[in-house]
Structure formats: C-alpha cells, structure tokens
Write an enzyme that holds these catalytic residues in place. Structure first.
Site, PDB file in Angstrom:
ATOM      1  NE  ARG A   1      -1.182   2.560   2.822  1.00 61.18           N
ATOM      2  CZ  ARG A   1      -0.672   3.699   3.260  1.00 61.18           C
ATOM      3  NH1 ARG A   1      -0.620   4.778   2.473  1.00 61.18           N
ATOM      4  NH2 ARG A   1      -0.143   3.777   4.476  1.00 61.18           N
ATOM      5  CG  ASP A   2       3.143   4.267   3.079  1.00 65.48           C
ATOM      6  OD1 ASP A   2       2.796   5.165   2.311  1.00 65.48           O
ATOM      7  OD2 ASP A   2       3.689   4.472   4.166  1.00 65.48           O
TER       8      ASP A   2
ATOM      9  CG  HIS B   1       3.621   4.612   9.283  1.00 58.84           C
ATOM     10  ND1 HIS B   1       3.131   3.657   8.415  1.00 58.84           N
ATOM     11  CD2 HIS B   1       4.145   5.572   8.501  1.00 58.84           C
ATOM     12  CE1 HIS B   1       3.352   4.033   7.169  1.00 58.84           C
ATOM     13  NE2 HIS B   1       3.977   5.205   7.192  1.00 58.84           N
TER      14      HIS B   1
ATOM     15  CG  ASN C   1       7.032   3.550   4.609  1.00 57.34           C
ATOM     16  OD1 ASN C   1       6.239   3.698   5.526  1.00 57.34           O
ATOM     17  ND2 ASN C   1       6.733   3.873   3.361  1.00 57.34           N
TER      18      ASN C   1
ATOM     19  CB  CYS D   1       5.921  12.053   2.178  1.00 51.80           C
ATOM     20  SG  CYS D   1       4.621  13.281   2.410  1.00 51.80           S
TER      21      CYS D   1
END
Lengths: 307, 307
Positions: B13-14, B205, B247, B238
């Site tokens: 997902r991320d 996170h 991440n 981001c």
C-alpha cells in the site's frame, strides 16, 4: 544522560583512504579547513602509515602541515607503528590514534599483526610518544564482530581495553568496523567498558553498513558514551564489506542529537553546506541523508488546492 | 522490554501508491503471496480510495480478491471514507485502517479534511463498520511534525488519540509521515499514549527520511511499543518530502530486532530473498541496506595474504 556529546570527524582519514581515486592534497586541506571552524572536538586528519599500504594518504605530512589549525580542535592521525609515531610527532599532531583489531584474522588481514602483537607494539609506541605532548588513543577494530571470524567475545575486548589502560593509553575507541553491531550489544559493551575503565576516554566508531548506525549511536549515548567518530556524508567503509554503506554520517548524527536537544557543539547549517560539496570532491554520490532531505525544520509550501 | 514485536508490512500500500509507474495487479498479488508465509502479523494490502486520488491502487478489489490469504495474517486496507469501508468489508478485509492528519494543513493537502472533520467522519465510518467483523485502526499522519506547519503539539495528538478511543477505534498508529521525528520525541509521545490509553493497540509508522528510522524504532521499542509498520526495501515516501528515502525498511528493521534477540516472528532469510526481487518489480534501486550488505552473520573469506 549527557546534554553534550563530542564529535570526531574522520572523513579526511577513514573516508578518503578507501576512495577509488586519490583526493588531491589541496582538496583535502581545503575540506579540513572548511570543517575546522564548525565546532568539532577532533578531526582525524590523516594516517601516518606506509604509502604502499594506503596510497590515498601518502600525503599525510603535507596535509598536516598545510591545514589552518583551529584552537580547541584536536587534529588526530591514525598510527600503525613506531615510524608513524615519529612522523606524527614531528609535525605536531595533537592526538595519536593507534590501531589494532580485536580479532586476529582481521588484524592479520589489515595490519599483519595479531591483537597480542599489536599490544606489544603499542607499548613501544607509547614509550616512544612519551613526552611528545600528544594524547594517545587506541582504536579497536572489529570490537563488535569480525567479518572473517564472526562473534568477538566481549570478555576479549574488555581484556584488550584493560591492557591498553595498563600500557598508559588515555583513550579507547570501540570500532564496529563492518557494521555488525546491534544496539543491545553496543549498550552492553559500552556500559562494561565505562564501568571497568572509568578513567579512559571512551569513543564509539560506528558504521551504517546494515542501517543501524544511528540506532547504535543512540544506544551508546544512552549507556553513557559522549564521544563519537563520524564521517562527513557517510564516507568510508571497509574493503571486507563491499557494496555496503560507510561510517555513520556526521551531519545525520549531529542532526539527530541536536533534534534530541543534545548539544554537539557543531554548527549543523555550516556542516550541511560542506556536505553538499562532498560529492564533487570524491566524484560520486554519498550516503548522507539530511543534506539531501533537509533538516526536520525544513518547511514546504502548502499546495495551492489546500490553501 | 518485550521479547516479541509484531510487524505490519506496508509496501503493497504505502510503497506502491507513490511509485511513478503502476505496479501490475499480478505483480502486487505475487509479492503479497510471497510475503504472506513469512510471519508478518499484518500486511497492508491496498487502499480502498478513489482511483482518481491514488491511481496506483485502483485495483484494490482485485488485489484483495486475488491474494492467497494465510491464516494468522491480518490483511489491512487503508480507508479514507464511508465508501471505502463498504468496499473493504465487501471483500472481507481483516482490518480497516482509517487515515487522518494531526495537522490541518497536511489533512487538507492529503485528504481535503481538517483533523476535526476526519474525526467526525470516523464516527460515521465506525458505525458503518460495526458488526462487519473487521478490526478498526486509525493512522494519525504528521503525529511527530508537519512538513507545512512544523511542530505538532503532543497535547493535540493525545487529544486526537483520546477522541479515537472514545469513538470505539481499537488501534492507533502514530505516523512520522515525513521523517521529522527524533528518538527523544518518539519515546515521549509513545510513553504518553501507552500510559493514557493502555487498552489501545499502539503501532508506530516511521520513515527514514533523515536516517533516523531505526533509531526511532529503537526508542519506540524501549518505551514499550510492540507494533511497527515497515515497508519492504524501504519503499515509499511522501510527495511533500521529495528526494528523501521512504518508510523504515522491513528487512533492516527485522534484522535489527533479531540481532537484539527480539523475536519478530518473521523469517529474515525468506524476507531477504523477496527483497532482492523488489528492484525488478518497481524498476529502480531501493534504499534497504541489509539485502545489499548481507546480515551481520555474513562471513568473508580471509584474504590469501592473511592465512
């Protein structure tokens, strides 16, 4: 925990020694002169070793003579043998950093000496340096693990540290030469050294090979360590850990501590400007992240749609 | 400190949501199927959001329906609104991860909602999800700082967490969306949340934007956090922190914990094999370090001259 830590910038020695291309002497001197006013406790400037062993640092004497020394900064040189002691003292080096390996295989591969042979040699080197006015430090490579042998027993490292103290060496650096250390191990070994040898000046020398560099620095800090080696841009590495990233990056380490309100004494903005110029000096990208991402204080403009 | 931590793999997902190129649905499914047997507590599989907002995850339903679910693994989906709740429940998603921002600017930029508007919406979403059997988590973006506003007051984050608990949300993830957090801050905020909301399941996170990802994970662990989001290879990032790394890298995080003798439940060797295939899936190098350097257990042959 201490509100102050002290940084030893090692890129001019530990970074440049492993570069593919020789960094011109004038570039080395210019970089050190850029770093000198930024608030480092120490700058490891070069190594007085055989030009055959480390051709990249064959200009040790010229570099040491050419830099503009800043009061309050100790200029350190790595020293493998008696000849190195004489050369370093002859040009007024502030600190002699003797180097050995905790594991015999690494010692033989890197220095052609076992740990016991290094310790014997350090006695002669310490005698030779006596009265020269330089601070004597010893760096223990592979203190957290050896790329050939694997685990290095903490008892063995503690025994080496005790013998170094007995010789009269004033400071010890525990070196995670190929980035094998983990935070629990760093905390345990540092606490043991600090407890058993409270008079020794203890430094940790960490690598970021497996991404744990700053986590290990945090663990060392929490256990009472106040002195850290680090390399601008995260330069350096080890010939026995190819493909891996290098030393803990100075500006990333300084940034972390300053964000935690731990004073490093270092001018981070000035340091980031110097770091930005590093890829041009070495001719390749470097691993440091803060000079790419900006500090945590960096602000972005709000997108039009969200105003 | 806990001897066990739980990892939520968020790369599908991320990571994939921010890739320049759409990762083919079959590749997504194959990757998740490779990850499923490795011992993760959770895998954040996709997001049920508008295909206009996140075109890369327009295949959410197909991915959720196409994967081979492994017993013991919770398959999570990020959910921004009521429609997402309905879509996620319709395909038996184990956990709904609602998302909001602690800072209003980031909320408006990312979700077109302030924090208060998100909280109001979460009440309706929670009502809608009631009886559906899914665990409800809420991720609080910019909990450690906002790239537009700067500092985010911990009191505000604690207030948001209290309101989430009051709504009936079962878990909260504190998200360092653009890697602004430092270890001291992480420890303080996590301790405050754990103390005030002991019944909430707390996850951190973290991003590695400024190199502090693993140091922040260590600080969270030391403060009592047992649940960590992480992305294979360190994917992600981001849009408001361009040029930065993403991440916290799953295999680097798992490696650190396992080296510290903290059980992650994850098969590290299996994970490293999957990580090695990731650059081919996304078409570029990824930041993860352990799959490049090898684990701390890696041994090198002694050079000929040192034998």
């Amino acid at each position: 925990m201490s509100a102050r830590v002290f940084i030893n910038e090692v890129a001019p020695r530990d970074g440049f020694q492993i570069e593919r291309d020789f960094v011109p002497t004038a570039d080395k001197i210019a970089l050190i002169d850029d770093l000198s006013p930024l608030g480092f406790a120490k700058i490891e400037t070069t190594s007085f070793t055989s030009p055959k062993a480390i051709p990249n640092l064959a200009d040790a004497g010229e570099v040491m003579a050419g830099i503009q020394r800043q009061p309050g900064v100790d200029y350190v040189a790595l020293i493998p043998n008696e000849k190195g002691v004489e050369r370093a003292l002859a040009c007024g080096t502030d600190e002699l950093n003797f180097v050995m390996s905790a594991s015999d295989s690494h010692g033989r591969a890197n220095l052609r000496m076992t740990a016991d042979q290094s310790l014997e040699r350090f006695e002669r080197m310490t005698d030779l340096a006596a009265g020269g006015g330089a601070f004597i430090n010893a760096s223990i490579s592979t203190a957290f693990g050896c790329p050939f042998e694997g685990d290095v027993r903490p008892e063995r490292v503690l025994e080496i540290v005790a013998r170094l103290a007995a010789i009269g060496i004033q400071g010890v650096s525990l070196c995670d030469t190929t980035g094998m250390a983990n935070p629990r191990q760093v905390a345990e070994l540092c606490e043991a050294v600090l407890t058993r040898q409270p008079k020794l000046s203890l430094t940790v020398h960490l690598h970021n090979t497996r991404g744990m560099g700053l986590a290990n620095a945090l663990a060392a800090y929490q256990s009472g360590v106040m002195r850290f080696d680090a390399a601008l841009g995260g330069l350096g590495g080890c010939p026995f850990a190819p493909g891996a990233s290098g030393n803990v990056c100075t500006e990333d380490l300084v940034h972390m501590f300053e964000q935690m309100s731990v004073d490093t004494g270092v001018d981070l903005d000035g340091l980031l400007k110097v770091a930005e110029g590093l890829p041009a000096i070495v001719g390749h990208d470097v691993p440091g992240q803060v000079f790419k991402a900006g500090t945590s204080q960096r602000r972005y403009a709000l997108p039009e749609a969200a105003r």
